[in-house]
Scaffold this motif. Structure first.
Motif, PDB file in Angstrom:
ATOM      1  N   VAL A 100     -14.714  -2.256 -21.774  1.00  0.00           N
ATOM      2  CA  VAL A 100     -14.045  -2.237 -20.473  1.00  0.00           C
ATOM      3  C   VAL A 100     -12.905  -1.230 -20.498  1.00  0.00           C
ATOM      4  O   VAL A 100     -12.106  -1.216 -21.446  1.00  0.00           O
ATOM      5  N   VAL A 101     -12.838  -0.380 -19.464  1.00  0.00           N
ATOM      6  CA  VAL A 101     -11.705   0.541 -19.349  1.00  0.00           C
ATOM      7  C   VAL A 101     -10.663  -0.082 -18.431  1.00  0.00           C
ATOM      8  O   VAL A 101     -10.991  -0.662 -17.390  1.00  0.00           O
ATOM      9  N   VAL A 102      -9.425  -0.009 -18.849  1.00  0.00           N
ATOM     10  CA  VAL A 102      -8.297  -0.533 -18.080  1.00  0.00           C
ATOM     11  C   VAL A 102      -7.249   0.551 -17.964  1.00  0.00           C
ATOM     12  O   VAL A 102      -7.327   1.589 -18.633  1.00  0.00           O
ATOM     13  N   ALA A 103      -6.248   0.326 -17.122  1.00  0.00           N
ATOM     14  CA  ALA A 103      -5.227   1.350 -16.868  1.00  0.00           C
ATOM     15  C   ALA A 103      -4.299   1.479 -18.067  1.00  0.00           C
ATOM     16  O   ALA A 103      -3.457   0.622 -18.309  1.00  0.00           O
ATOM     17  N   THR A 104      -4.465   2.563 -18.831  1.00  0.00           N
ATOM     18  CA  THR A 104      -3.573   2.870 -19.945  1.00  0.00           C
ATOM     19  C   THR A 104      -3.272   4.357 -19.911  1.00  0.00           C
ATOM     20  O   THR A 104      -4.185   5.172 -19.759  1.00  0.00           O
ATOM     21  N   PRO A 105      -2.003   4.742 -20.028  1.00  0.00           N
ATOM     22  CA  PRO A 105      -1.677   6.173 -20.014  1.00  0.00           C
ATOM     23  C   PRO A 105      -2.230   6.886 -21.232  1.00  0.00           C
ATOM     24  O   PRO A 105      -2.462   6.283 -22.280  1.00  0.00           O
ATOM     25  N   ALA A 106      -2.439   8.193 -21.094  1.00  0.00           N
ATOM     26  CA  ALA A 106      -3.064   8.980 -22.164  1.00  0.00           C
ATOM     27  C   ALA A 106      -2.251   8.937 -23.450  1.00  0.00           C
ATOM     28  O   ALA A 106      -2.807   8.943 -24.541  1.00  0.00           O
ATOM     29  N   HIS A 107      -0.939   8.897 -23.340  1.00  0.00           N
ATOM     30  CA  HIS A 107      -0.114   8.963 -24.545  1.00  0.00           C
ATOM     31  C   HIS A 107       0.230   7.581 -25.109  1.00  0.00           C
ATOM     32  O   HIS A 107       1.099   7.444 -25.945  1.00  0.00           O
ATOM     33  N   SER A 108      -0.479   6.516 -24.641  1.00  0.00           N
ATOM     34  CA  SER A 108      -0.194   5.173 -25.141  1.00  0.00           C
ATOM     35  C   SER A 108      -0.830   4.928 -26.503  1.00  0.00           C
ATOM     36  O   SER A 108      -0.436   4.014 -27.219  1.00  0.00           O
ATOM     37  N   GLY A 109      -1.840   5.740 -26.860  1.00  0.00           N
ATOM     38  CA  GLY A 109      -2.527   5.527 -28.127  1.00  0.00           C
ATOM     39  C   GLY A 109      -3.645   4.514 -28.052  1.00  0.00           C
ATOM     40  O   GLY A 109      -4.377   4.314 -29.015  1.00  0.00           O
ATOM     41  N   VAL A 110      -3.816   3.818 -26.917  1.00  0.00           N
ATOM     42  CA  VAL A 110      -4.899   2.858 -26.742  1.00  0.00           C
ATOM     43  C   VAL A 110      -6.201   3.629 -26.557  1.00  0.00           C
ATOM     44  O   VAL A 110      -6.235   4.691 -25.930  1.00  0.00           O
ATOM     45  N   GLY A 111      -7.302   3.111 -27.094  1.00  0.00           N
ATOM     46  CA  GLY A 111      -8.581   3.791 -27.019  1.00  0.00           C
ATOM     47  C   GLY A 111      -9.091   3.916 -25.601  1.00  0.00           C
ATOM     48  O   GLY A 111      -8.533   3.338 -24.656  1.00  0.00           O
ATOM     49  N   ALA A 112     -10.198   4.652 -25.459  1.00  0.00           N
ATOM     50  CA  ALA A 112     -10.768   4.896 -24.135  1.00  0.00           C
ATOM     51  C   ALA A 112     -11.205   3.611 -23.466  1.00  0.00           C
ATOM     52  O   ALA A 112     -11.102   3.458 -22.247  1.00  0.00           O
ATOM     53  N   SER A 113     -11.720   2.654 -24.260  1.00  0.00           N
ATOM     54  CA  SER A 113     -12.142   1.371 -23.705  1.00  0.00           C
ATOM     55  C   SER A 113     -11.803   0.269 -24.694  1.00  0.00           C
ATOM     56  O   SER A 113     -11.585   0.521 -25.886  1.00  0.00           O
ATOM     57  N   LEU A 114     -11.768  -0.964 -24.199  1.00  0.00           N
ATOM     58  CA  LEU A 114     -11.452  -2.126 -25.025  1.00  0.00           C
ATOM     59  C   LEU A 114     -12.659  -3.051 -25.055  1.00  0.00           C
ATOM     60  O   LEU A 114     -13.399  -3.169 -24.074  1.00  0.00           O
ATOM     61  N   SER A 115     -12.851  -3.717 -26.179  1.00  0.00           N
ATOM     62  CA  SER A 115     -14.005  -4.596 -26.353  1.00  0.00           C
ATOM     63  C   SER A 115     -13.650  -6.026 -25.967  1.00  0.00           C
ATOM     64  O   SER A 115     -12.610  -6.561 -26.382  1.00  0.00           O
ATOM     65  N   TYR A 116     -14.522  -6.630 -25.177  1.00  0.00           N
ATOM     66  CA  TYR A 116     -14.393  -8.034 -24.787  1.00  0.00           C
ATOM     67  C   TYR A 116     -15.734  -8.718 -25.035  1.00  0.00           C
ATOM     68  O   TYR A 116     -16.726  -8.075 -25.412  1.00  0.00           O
ATOM     69  N   ARG A 117     -15.767 -10.022 -24.811  1.00  0.00           N
ATOM     70  CA  ARG A 117     -17.032 -10.740 -24.922  1.00  0.00           C
ATOM     71  C   ARG A 117     -17.343 -11.439 -23.604  1.00  0.00           C
ATOM     72  O   ARG A 117     -16.454 -11.757 -22.818  1.00  0.00           O
ATOM     73  N   SER A 118     -18.612 -11.654 -23.379  1.00  0.00           N
ATOM     74  CA  SER A 118     -19.068 -12.263 -22.134  1.00  0.00           C
ATOM     75  C   SER A 118     -20.320 -13.079 -22.405  1.00  0.00           C
ATOM     76  O   SER A 118     -21.135 -12.720 -23.265  1.00  0.00           O
ATOM     77  N   GLU A 119     -20.479 -14.174 -21.672  1.00  0.00           N
ATOM     78  CA  GLU A 119     -21.672 -15.000 -21.811  1.00  0.00           C
ATOM     79  C   GLU A 119     -22.847 -14.427 -21.027  1.00  0.00           C
ATOM     80  O   GLU A 119     -23.980 -14.874 -21.190  1.00  0.00           O
ATOM     81  N   LEU A 120     -22.564 -13.471 -20.153  1.00  0.00           N
ATOM     82  CA  LEU A 120     -23.605 -12.868 -19.335  1.00  0.00           C
ATOM     83  C   LEU A 120     -23.649 -11.362 -19.578  1.00  0.00           C
ATOM     84  O   LEU A 120     -22.608 -10.747 -19.845  1.00  0.00           O
ATOM     85  N   PRO A 121     -24.822 -10.738 -19.487  1.00  0.00           N
ATOM     86  CA  PRO A 121     -24.878  -9.271 -19.577  1.00  0.00           C
ATOM     87  C   PRO A 121     -24.240  -8.660 -18.337  1.00  0.00           C
ATOM     88  O   PRO A 121     -24.465  -9.117 -17.219  1.00  0.00           O
ATOM     89  N   LEU A 122     -23.418  -7.665 -18.542  1.00  0.00           N
ATOM     90  CA  LEU A 122     -22.711  -7.030 -17.434  1.00  0.00           C
ATOM     91  C   LEU A 122     -23.166  -5.579 -17.321  1.00  0.00           C
ATOM     92  O   LEU A 122     -23.080  -4.815 -18.289  1.00  0.00           O
ATOM     93  N   ALA A 123     -23.630  -5.204 -16.129  1.00  0.00           N
ATOM     94  CA  ALA A 123     -24.112  -3.846 -15.917  1.00  0.00           C
ATOM     95  C   ALA A 123     -22.950  -2.866 -15.962  1.00  0.00           C
ATOM     96  O   ALA A 123     -21.842  -3.174 -15.489  1.00  0.00           O
ATOM     97  N   PRO A 124     -23.141  -1.678 -16.522  1.00  0.00           N
ATOM     98  CA  PRO A 124     -22.087  -0.660 -16.471  1.00  0.00           C
ATOM     99  C   PRO A 124     -21.660  -0.404 -15.028  1.00  0.00           C
ATOM    100  O   PRO A 124     -22.492  -0.330 -14.126  1.00  0.00           O
ATOM    101  N   GLY A 125     -20.370  -0.295 -14.826  1.00  0.00           N
ATOM    102  CA  GLY A 125     -19.833  -0.120 -13.478  1.00  0.00           C
ATOM    103  C   GLY A 125     -19.370  -1.409 -12.828  1.00  0.00           C
ATOM    104  O   GLY A 125     -18.739  -1.375 -11.763  1.00  0.00           O
ATOM    105  N   THR A 126     -19.643  -2.549 -13.464  1.00  0.00           N
ATOM    106  CA  THR A 126     -19.211  -3.832 -12.905  1.00  0.00           C
ATOM    107  C   THR A 126     -17.696  -3.949 -12.969  1.00  0.00           C
ATOM    108  O   THR A 126     -17.071  -3.617 -13.980  1.00  0.00           O
ATOM    109  N   LEU A 127     -17.106  -4.432 -11.895  1.00  0.00           N
ATOM    110  CA  LEU A 127     -15.662  -4.662 -11.857  1.00  0.00           C
ATOM    111  C   LEU A 127     -15.362  -6.059 -12.401  1.00  0.00           C
ATOM    112  O   LEU A 127     -15.996  -7.042 -11.994  1.00  0.00           O
ATOM    113  N   VAL A 128     -14.417  -6.136 -13.317  1.00  0.00           N
ATOM    114  CA  VAL A 128     -14.078  -7.407 -13.964  1.00  0.00           C
ATOM    115  C   VAL A 128     -12.564  -7.547 -14.040  1.00  0.00           C
ATOM    116  O   VAL A 128     -11.817  -6.579 -13.888  1.00  0.00           O
ATOM    117  N   ARG A 129     -12.140  -8.760 -14.312  1.00  0.00           N
ATOM    118  CA  ARG A 129     -10.741  -9.016 -14.636  1.00  0.00           C
ATOM    119  C   ARG A 129     -10.701  -9.488 -16.083  1.00  0.00           C
ATOM    120  O   ARG A 129     -11.463 -10.379 -16.482  1.00  0.00           O
TER     121      ARG A 129
END
Length: 746
Positions: free
Chosen positions: A7-36
């Motif tokens: 999942v990509v979330v709002a992080t500034p380029a110079h924060s050092g956080v990676g391009a996306s963060l890993s989460y887990r889900s009980e359901l398959p989520l299609a790329p492009g799905t909006l989540v909280r």
């Protein structure tokens, strides 16, 4: 079964956080799905970028957090949108999440799944009656006459040829049309052709994106598009997207575009990121305008991204098993519409049209190289002439004259005949400085290395950089002198002087001449812009004074005289783009005069100058943009400047100027071992022209390369170095840094 969405979330380029963060889900989520998803102690909006069936290497289920909720009421953001965001993040050296989240409406970040579901339900109820009413009111039999009635005039030969060429073009189109040549009508007809393209069952209907450089240009364009297309496609067919809208309005427009309800999106640069699953045409009006380049956050060029987006959409269309083609149209096209339903289908594509009377030198050069298709419309609608240029040599005018007497006399004559005038001065306020001539005090801002502007209407000194405002002092703060006076002039002062100079001039109805002002100050209140535009169109105003916001795009039919009061300030500027900007501004301003063919022969553009022999004015007098562009491109090529070279700026904000420059010079020093470093030129760090804003010191370092690829490779390799250089001892006090790719101001 457990799934592992990235999942990509709002992080500034110079924060050092990676391009996306890993989460887990009980359901398959299609790329492009909006989540909280949880992020620290907060719950934030995110976009699923990928979803795996195995946990990321080195992570266990206990080390990851679960997706909090899924906004399943919305279709996923499609692969083309994600590709656009990914490219923008990479090219402009920002984080993926920062660009993705900035592209979504702010209110979407605040809504829960339940709140979103309620809003979508309300939208569905509201749109059903409107859609039924539109479909019932327009039938194939009456659609053509109704649409023809809104056209207002037949197509000129140039417009018809442009539409035909546009329909068959297999590359981006640069529509080079004189002011008043009818470019907007070409946009409207091209839009109609695209909206009537048949799509496979189940696909989103075709959509069009039309961009303008500034918010003040949207009301006029919106009115024309609504008049033309609402009777055909319903009241929800046209929506706007710009920063002047409230969060609920932006949310509503975005939802309409994302779900395919809206067929046409009109907007400023932010609209280039609108989710438009059926996108088939992008129009970038006034493509030369620097407002298309963002100056904060991800410093992207909406014009350049529009070209890239059209390429991505076209590639996706080409891969469809069922090609999209023109016709059969659900309604017959009116006579003169251009391409008929019986025309042979062309390969499916998403076309991009860059329109301007003064194209950017980058776009002009691309057309010279054959990368763009250049279509010319040199004539005005109705055969009207372009305004004559009259240079007023201020060396021969009375000493201290702000407005030359011959200009005032000419304006009085126009007003007496019921015509309108426009006066351009690209500086708001009453005067740029308030000064004491006894001790030398000036109205400097305590927080910026700039002067506060004198605003006479509310008797304030206002910094246009940080907003710091104070009442005008009764006497000089340093020596007590009561005689402090304004130095220089702004739009408020020109409005005041013209009102006095034209006080005895009568309109044809016997009333006094009326002078109005349009700038960022006079249009600050909601609805004030629309009111001012309406008074100008109705003829209630005789003379309109304003900044560059009045100089482009407006179709004022009664204006026959345009005057530029202080054009010289840009003639000798250090910025190599200054001549291009000045020529475009003056030519666009001149284009406001004589738009009614019956009055075009008498239309004039007056320019007050101390340097009437300057070569720029000679080219402007002939309305010869191709000659100006050719001359400028030769100079650019000799100097290795864009579009023959490629640039980026590394900017730094710090508590002290020393810290800002230490960070920049340290970053340059630590780049010596990077790959492709020998293809790059790094210049020493220097302060910005206005080096301090809101008590923050600013500096910059210029990066140059002979090729775009070399510059991009170096910038990508440089990013980790920039992150490390934040901890340099000499850079202590650094607040932030940013990379500006393809900068417009150095």
């Amino acid at each position: 079964m457990t799934f592992w969405p990235n999942v990509v979330v709002a992080t500034p380029a110079h924060s050092g956080v990676g391009a996306s963060l890993s989460y887990r889900s009980e359901l398959p989520l299609a790329p492009g799905t909006l989540v909280r998803v949880p992020l620290g102690r907060r719950e934030v909006l995110g976009v699923v970028w990928a979803c795996a069936t195995e946990p990321p290497e080195g992570l266990t289920e206990a080390q990851t957090k679960a997706v909090a909720s899924v906004l399943d009421g919305l279709p996923p953001l499609n692969p083309r949108w994600r590709q656009l965001v990914k490219f923008a993040a990479q090219y402009y050296q920002r984080s993926l999440g920062e660009v993705a989240m900035a592209a979504l409406p702010p209110q979407l970040r605040e809504l829960s799944n339940e709140q979103l579901a309620r809003r979508l339900k309300r939208r569905a109820k509201a749109s059903r009656p409107a859609a039924s009413e539109a479909s019932a009111s327009v039938t194939p039999e009456d659609a053509a006459p109704a649409s023809s009635a809104t056209h207002g005039h037949d197509l000129s030969d140039e417009q018809r040829e442009a539409l035909t060429a546009l329909h068959s073009a297999q590359a981006p189109v640069l529509l080079y049309g004189a002011t008043g040549s009818g470019k907007t009508e070409v946009y409207l007809r091209a839009t109609r052709q695209v909206l009537d393209i048949a799509t496979p069952e189940g696909d989103c209907p075709t959509q069009v994106l039309v961009m303008v450089p500034e918010i003040n240009l949207t009301p006029q364009l919106e009115a024309r598009f609504r008049e033309r297309f609402e009777p055909l496609y319903g009241t929800d067919a046209v929506v706007c997207l710009h920063s002047g809208m409230t969060p609920p309005q932006r949310m509503s427009s975005w939802l309409a575009a994302h779900t395919g309800t809206a067929r046409i999106v009109l907007g400023t640069r932010m609209a280039v990121f609108a989710s438009l699953p059926g996108l088939r045409l992008i129009v970038v009006d006034e493509e030369h305008d620097p407002s298309y380049k963002s100056q904060e956050g991800a410093r992207y060029s909406a014009r350049d991204l529009a070209v890239y987006r059209a390429k991505v959409e076209t590639e996706a269309l080409a891969s469809h098993a069922v090609p999209l083609q023109t016709g059969p149209h659900p309604r017959p096209l009116p006579e003169g519409e251009g391409v008929k339903p019986t025309d042979a289908p062309t390969p499916p594509r998403c076309q991009v049209v860059l329109g301007s009377a003064t194209p950017s030198l980058e776009s002009w050069h691309a057309a010279d190289q054959g990368r763009y298709v250049r279509l010319s419309m040199p004539g005005r609608i109705g055969g009207g002439a372009l305004p004559r240029l009259r240079l007023v040599d201020m060396n021969h005018q009375p000493k201290g004259a702000v407005l030359a007497p011959p200009l005032v006399t000419a304006m009085a004559g126009r007003i007496a005949r019921g015509e309108q005038c426009m006066v351009l001065l690209n500086r708001r306020g009453y005067a740029p400085v308030l000064a004491c001539h006894d001790c030398g005090w000036k109205s400097a801002c305590a927080h910026c290395s700039a002067y506060r502007v004198f605003h006479k209407l509310d008797r304030t000194l206002r910094c246009h950089h940080c907003g710091f405002t104070e009442r005008v002092p009764r006497a000089c703060p340093d020596c007590g002198n009561l005689d402090i006076a304004p130095v220089g002039r702004g739009t408020e002062q020109i409005e005041e002087q013209l009102s006095a100079l034209l006080a005895d001039v009568q309109r044809p109805d016997g009333g006094p001449a009326r002078v109005a002002r349009m700038d960022a100050d006079s249009t600050r209140l909601k609805g004030s812009l629309e009111v001012q535009l309406a008074t100008m169109h109705s003829g209630e105003v005789d003379v309109l004074v304003g900044t560059q916001m009045i100089a482009k795009g407006h179709d004022f039919r009664r204006i026959t005289l345009v005057a530029s009061v202080n054009a010289d300030s840009a003639l000798f500027a250090s910025d190599y783009r200054a001549p291009e900007r000045l020529f475009a501004l003056l030519m666009q301003a001149a284009g406001r005069a004589g738009r009614d063919a019956a009055q075009s022969e008498a239309s004039e553009m007056w320019v007050q100058t101390w340097y009437p022999q300057h070569p720029l004015f000679a080219t402007l007098k002939q309305h010869d943009y191709p000659a100006f562009a050719a001359e400028q491109l030769i100079e650019r090529q000799q100097a290795g400047m864009p579009p023959y070279g490629f640039q980026a700026l590394l900017r730094a904000d710090a508590r002290t100027q020393a810290a800002a420059q230490a960070f920049l010079n340290g970053a340059a020093q630590h780049s010596l071992g990077l790959p492709h470093r020998d293809e790059i030129t790094l210049y020493p760090a220097v302060p910005l022209t206005i080096q301090r804003v809101a008590n923050v010191e600013r500096a910059q370092l210029l990066v140059e390369a002979a090729s775009r690829g070399a510059l991009q490779r170096f910038l990508s390799a440089w990013q980790p170095v920039l992150l490390d250089c934040r901890s340099l001892p000499e850079a202590r006090g650094l607040i932030r840094f940013a990379v500006d790719v393809d900068p417009l101001a150095i």
